[in-house]
Design a protein around this motif. Structure first.
Motif, PDB file in Angstrom:
ATOM      1  N   VAL A 223      34.275 -13.923  -4.404  1.00 35.86           N
ATOM      2  CA  VAL A 223      34.163 -13.869  -5.855  1.00 35.86           C
ATOM      3  C   VAL A 223      35.406 -13.184  -6.410  1.00 35.86           C
ATOM      4  N   GLY A 224      36.249 -13.945  -7.089  1.00 40.39           N
ATOM      5  CA  GLY A 224      37.481 -13.387  -7.631  1.00 40.39           C
ATOM      6  C   GLY A 224      37.236 -12.481  -8.819  1.00 40.39           C
ATOM      7  N   ALA A 225      38.292 -11.855  -9.312  1.00 41.69           N
ATOM      8  CA  ALA A 225      38.198 -10.931 -10.441  1.00 41.69           C
ATOM      9  C   ALA A 225      37.600 -11.642 -11.652  1.00 41.69           C
ATOM     10  N   GLY A 226      36.540 -11.066 -12.201  1.00 40.01           N
ATOM     11  CA  GLY A 226      35.904 -11.618 -13.387  1.00 40.01           C
ATOM     12  C   GLY A 226      35.133 -12.904 -13.151  1.00 40.01           C
ATOM     13  N   ALA A 227      35.023 -13.339 -11.919  1.00 39.39           N
ATOM     14  CA  ALA A 227      34.294 -14.580 -11.603  1.00 39.39           C
ATOM     15  C   ALA A 227      32.803 -14.291 -11.427  1.00 39.39           C
ATOM     16  N   GLN A 228      32.002 -15.357 -11.519  1.00 40.99           N
ATOM     17  CA  GLN A 228      30.559 -15.231 -11.342  1.00 40.99           C
ATOM     18  C   GLN A 228      30.062 -16.342 -10.420  1.00 40.99           C
ATOM     19  N   VAL A 229      29.317 -15.932  -9.395  1.00 44.12           N
ATOM     20  CA  VAL A 229      28.745 -16.895  -8.458  1.00 44.12           C
ATOM     21  C   VAL A 229      27.252 -16.640  -8.354  1.00 44.12           C
ATOM     22  N   ARG A 230      26.488 -17.709  -8.502  1.00 47.26           N
ATOM     23  CA  ARG A 230      25.039 -17.645  -8.287  1.00 47.26           C
ATOM     24  C   ARG A 230      24.738 -18.498  -7.051  1.00 47.26           C
ATOM     25  N   PHE A 231      24.140 -17.876  -6.048  1.00 44.33           N
ATOM     26  CA  PHE A 231      23.887 -18.538  -4.771  1.00 44.33           C
ATOM     27  C   PHE A 231      22.390 -18.522  -4.505  1.00 44.33           C
ATOM     28  N   ALA A 232      21.776 -19.703  -4.463  1.00 43.80           N
ATOM     29  CA  ALA A 232      20.339 -19.808  -4.222  1.00 43.80           C
ATOM     30  C   ALA A 232      20.095 -20.599  -2.948  1.00 43.80           C
ATOM     31  N   SER A 233      19.175 -20.121  -2.116  1.00 41.88           N
ATOM     32  CA  SER A 233      18.917 -20.784  -0.839  1.00 41.88           C
ATOM     33  C   SER A 233      17.449 -20.648  -0.470  1.00 41.88           C
ATOM     34  N   ILE A 234      16.832 -21.775  -0.082  1.00 47.39           N
ATOM     35  CA  ILE A 234      15.433 -21.780   0.353  1.00 47.39           C
ATOM     36  C   ILE A 234      15.365 -22.409   1.741  1.00 47.39           C
ATOM     37  N   HIS A 235      14.767 -21.677   2.690  1.00 46.41           N
ATOM     38  CA  HIS A 235      14.635 -22.157   4.062  1.00 46.41           C
ATOM     39  C   HIS A 235      13.162 -22.421   4.368  1.00 46.41           C
ATOM     40  N   VAL A 250      32.156 -11.137  -0.830  1.00 46.64           N
ATOM     41  CA  VAL A 250      33.185 -10.145  -1.143  1.00 46.64           C
ATOM     42  C   VAL A 250      33.508 -10.306  -2.622  1.00 46.64           C
ATOM     43  N   VAL A 251      33.294  -9.245  -3.390  1.00 43.13           N
ATOM     44  CA  VAL A 251      33.371  -9.333  -4.851  1.00 43.13           C
ATOM     45  C   VAL A 251      34.506  -8.450  -5.370  1.00 43.13           C
ATOM     46  N   GLU A 252      35.415  -9.065  -6.118  1.00 39.97           N
ATOM     47  CA  GLU A 252      36.582  -8.342  -6.649  1.00 39.97           C
ATOM     48  C   GLU A 252      36.262  -7.723  -8.011  1.00 39.97           C
ATOM     49  N   ASN A 253      37.279  -7.147  -8.673  1.00 38.82           N
ATOM     50  CA  ASN A 253      37.107  -6.427  -9.937  1.00 38.82           C
ATOM     51  C   ASN A 253      36.321  -7.245 -10.972  1.00 38.82           C
ATOM     52  N   ASP A 254      35.248  -6.642 -11.481  1.00 37.07           N
ATOM     53  CA  ASP A 254      34.418  -7.224 -12.543  1.00 37.07           C
ATOM     54  C   ASP A 254      33.784  -8.563 -12.152  1.00 37.07           C
ATOM     55  N   GLY A 255      33.803  -8.900 -10.879  1.00 38.88           N
ATOM     56  CA  GLY A 255      33.114 -10.101 -10.406  1.00 38.88           C
ATOM     57  C   GLY A 255      31.629  -9.837 -10.215  1.00 38.88           C
ATOM     58  N   LEU A 277      30.912  -4.914  -2.509  1.00 33.56           N
ATOM     59  CA  LEU A 277      31.409  -4.727  -3.873  1.00 33.56           C
ATOM     60  C   LEU A 277      32.758  -4.017  -3.794  1.00 33.56           C
ATOM     61  N   LYS A 278      33.765  -4.818  -3.552  1.00 31.35           N
ATOM     62  CA  LYS A 278      35.098  -4.313  -3.260  1.00 31.35           C
ATOM     63  C   LYS A 278      35.839  -3.847  -4.512  1.00 31.35           C
ATOM     64  N   GLY A 279      35.629  -4.554  -5.617  1.00 34.52           N
ATOM     65  CA  GLY A 279      36.404  -4.275  -6.816  1.00 34.52           C
ATOM     66  C   GLY A 279      35.726  -3.332  -7.790  1.00 34.52           C
ATOM     67  N   ASN A 280      36.512  -2.722  -8.656  1.00 33.68           N
ATOM     68  CA  ASN A 280      35.977  -1.866  -9.721  1.00 33.68           C
ATOM     69  C   ASN A 280      35.179  -2.730 -10.704  1.00 33.68           C
ATOM     70  N   HIS A 306      29.106  -0.437  -1.645  1.00 37.49           N
ATOM     71  CA  HIS A 306      29.910  -0.112  -2.827  1.00 37.49           C
ATOM     72  C   HIS A 306      31.236   0.504  -2.400  1.00 37.49           C
ATOM     73  N   VAL A 307      32.320  -0.162  -2.768  1.00 36.13           N
ATOM     74  CA  VAL A 307      33.659   0.372  -2.537  1.00 36.13           C
ATOM     75  C   VAL A 307      34.352   0.632  -3.862  1.00 36.13           C
ATOM     76  N   GLY A 308      34.187  -0.304  -4.805  1.00 34.02           N
ATOM     77  CA  GLY A 308      34.826  -0.179  -6.105  1.00 34.02           C
ATOM     78  C   GLY A 308      34.131   0.823  -7.014  1.00 34.02           C
ATOM     79  N   ARG A 309      34.879   1.403  -7.909  1.00 27.62           N
ATOM     80  CA  ARG A 309      34.321   2.339  -8.891  1.00 27.62           C
ATOM     81  C   ARG A 309      33.480   1.576  -9.914  1.00 27.62           C
ATOM     82  N   SER A 310      32.442   2.228 -10.423  1.00 25.52           N
ATOM     83  CA  SER A 310      31.545   1.656 -11.439  1.00 25.52           C
ATOM     84  C   SER A 310      30.938   0.333 -10.983  1.00 25.52           C
ATOM     85  N   SER A 311      30.745   0.177  -9.696  1.00 24.81           N
ATOM     86  CA  SER A 311      30.088  -1.020  -9.166  1.00 24.81           C
ATOM     87  C   SER A 311      28.574  -0.844  -9.231  1.00 24.81           C
ATOM     88  N   GLU A 312      27.848  -1.950  -9.364  1.00 25.77           N
ATOM     89  CA  GLU A 312      26.393  -1.883  -9.517  1.00 25.77           C
ATOM     90  C   GLU A 312      25.713  -2.905  -8.607  1.00 25.77           C
TER      91      GLU A 312
END
Length: 436
Positions: A223-235, A250-255, A277-280, A306-312
């Motif tokens: 997930v690049g900076a500011g990007a949004q990914v929704r991943f749904a999977s049913i097994h 792997v999620v970058e800044n604000d992703g 959560l790699k990015g801030n 959580h690695v980035g600051r202000s990550s949730e």
């Protein structure tokens, strides 16, 4: 083409398998290195679950499937999973490889790639090589190494910078041959400022038989900076299949990454979903729902690092156990040193419908930073007899009362799923498994 997978899998075998499929030299080398590493590595050791006692070497045979000319050739049970829009992006894998792919010219024109991973490794080699087995290390354990050596089919999704894909990309992985290897690898790349929703279903058909088989799959999401990914999977596979699935984003800044996982498999299950959560300002939201029945054993883990600051991060898991089923539910929130202002919340709840069923909810907080917030809630219990009595006093039968309580228990997760198609399919599978 059919190639028998035997145990042990060595470097020579993996390289020969790769060469037989005409893969590029760099991928052949990767498979060979992974197979060699697998010989000395150990299986993962999930909390309170002895997966080494499961049948983990039933890899089946590599069988290249015939391409389908249309979705009308799919089995009826698989057709029921198709998107209602007959032109929507769709990928279908049958057993060991790709059988059907559809993507609009409009999306292609925007630079979106949606194809099977084996084709992408040849046609987009530089791009695939940049990401393949970077989030998940091929030498981390025996499972990862064997998967890296033997994976087949899978999907490669690439969304360029600032491109928003407003229709879900859907994939169906189905196996109708108990002798065919079944090991898809999924890679999703969302560049800076982009957005995409990916949905997949993993199933076996009525004709798949009862021969033991391991479905070992892996997911890597970038997930690049500011990007949004929704991943749904049913097994949902039959009880002769061991389902082992590792997912990592792997999620970058604000992703932002959103996971929606329905572990409704009928056999033994190892499921591990990880958000790095790699990015801030990066964030993740994971919703996991599961139902265990019979004597199946399940290890379901959700992690946020959580690695980035202000990550949730937010994680919610709800599981219902019937008969003699066992579920170990692990929630792990790890806040690394330097991840100031991070906030991690998790909830795990297990409902047991039988005195012989077992459910363990294990919330784990690993905090290496002071200026953070973290919380957890966990519960394990049976159907509340007072609630059953109240509903029965209103003229509802005991079985219907218990069913309503169970649906109410699962509702907070099911109702929060923002995709209508996923929510409806999940609801149908829940009803089928609870009423079996």
């Amino acid at each position: 083409m059919s190639i028998q997978l035997t145990n042990p899998v060595n470097r020579t075998f993996a390289e020969q398998l790769s060469a037989s499929k005409g893969e590029p030299a760099w991928l052949t080398a990767l498979r060979g290195e992974a197979a060699e590493a697998a010989e000395s590595l150990e299986w993962p050791k999930p909390e309170k679950t002895r997966i080494d006692r499961w049948n983990l070497t039933a890899f089946g045979q590599y069988k290249k499937p015939e391409a389908l000319s249309s979705t009308a050739e799919l089995p009826a049970s698989v057709q029921a999973l198709l998107p209602q829009d007959g032109a929507a992006p769709l990928h279908v894998q049958r057993g060991s490889g790709a059988a059907f792919t559809r993507i609009s010219e409009e999306l292609k024109g925007k630079g979106v790639i949606f194809t099977d991973l084996e084709s992408a490794a040849r046609d987009h080699a530089d791009l695939v090589q940049k990401y393949l087995f970077q989030a998940l290390r091929k030498d981390e354990n025996k499972l990862n190494a064997l998967h890296a050596a033997l994976w087949n089919g899978g999907v490669f999704v690439y969304v360029p910078k600032n491109v928003e894909v407003d229709i879900p990309l859907q994939a169906i992985y189905y196996n109708d041959d108990e002798e065919a290897s079944f090991a898809p690898h999924i890679v999703v790349v969302a560049e800076r400022g982009s957005s995409v929703t990916y949905v997949d279903y993993v199933v076996t058909t009525e004709s798949s038989g009862q021969t033991p088989l391991v479905h070992h799959s892996a997911v890597e999401v970038y997930v690049g900076a500011g990007a949004q990914v929704r991943f749904a999977s049913i097994h949902h596979m039959n009880d002769s299949v061991v389902d082992m699935t590792i997912r990592k984003a792997v999620v970058e800044n604000d992703g932002r990454i959103e996971w929606i996982i329905g572990d409704l498999h009928d056999g033994n299950t190892l499921s591990d979903t990880i958000s790095l959560l790699k990015g801030n300002g990066s964030s993740s939201d994971a919703k996991v729902i599961s139902i265990g029945a019979g004597a199946q054993k399940m290890s379901l883990t959700t992690q946020a690092v959580h690695v980035g600051r202000s990550s949730e991060s937010a994680m919610v898991t709800r599981a219902v156990m019937r008969d003699e089923a066992t579920a170990i539910i692990n929630g792990v929130t790890k806040i690394e040193k330097g991840a100031t202002k991070a906030n991690g919340e998790q909830t795990e709840k297990v409902m047991m419908l039988s005195p012989k069923a077992r459910g363990d909810a294990n919330p784990i907080l690993l905090i290496d930073e002071d200026d953070v917030k973290a919380g957890h809630a966990a519960s394990v219990g049976q159907v509340n007899p007072e609630q059953v009595y109240y509903l029965m006093s209103r003229g509802i039968s005991k079985s219907d009362a218990e069913r309503l309580i169970i649906y109410g228990f699962l509702a907070p997760v099911v109702s929060a799923i923002p995709l209508d198609s996923v929510r409806e399919q999940l609801q149908r599978l829940l009803e089928r498994k609870l009423e079996a």
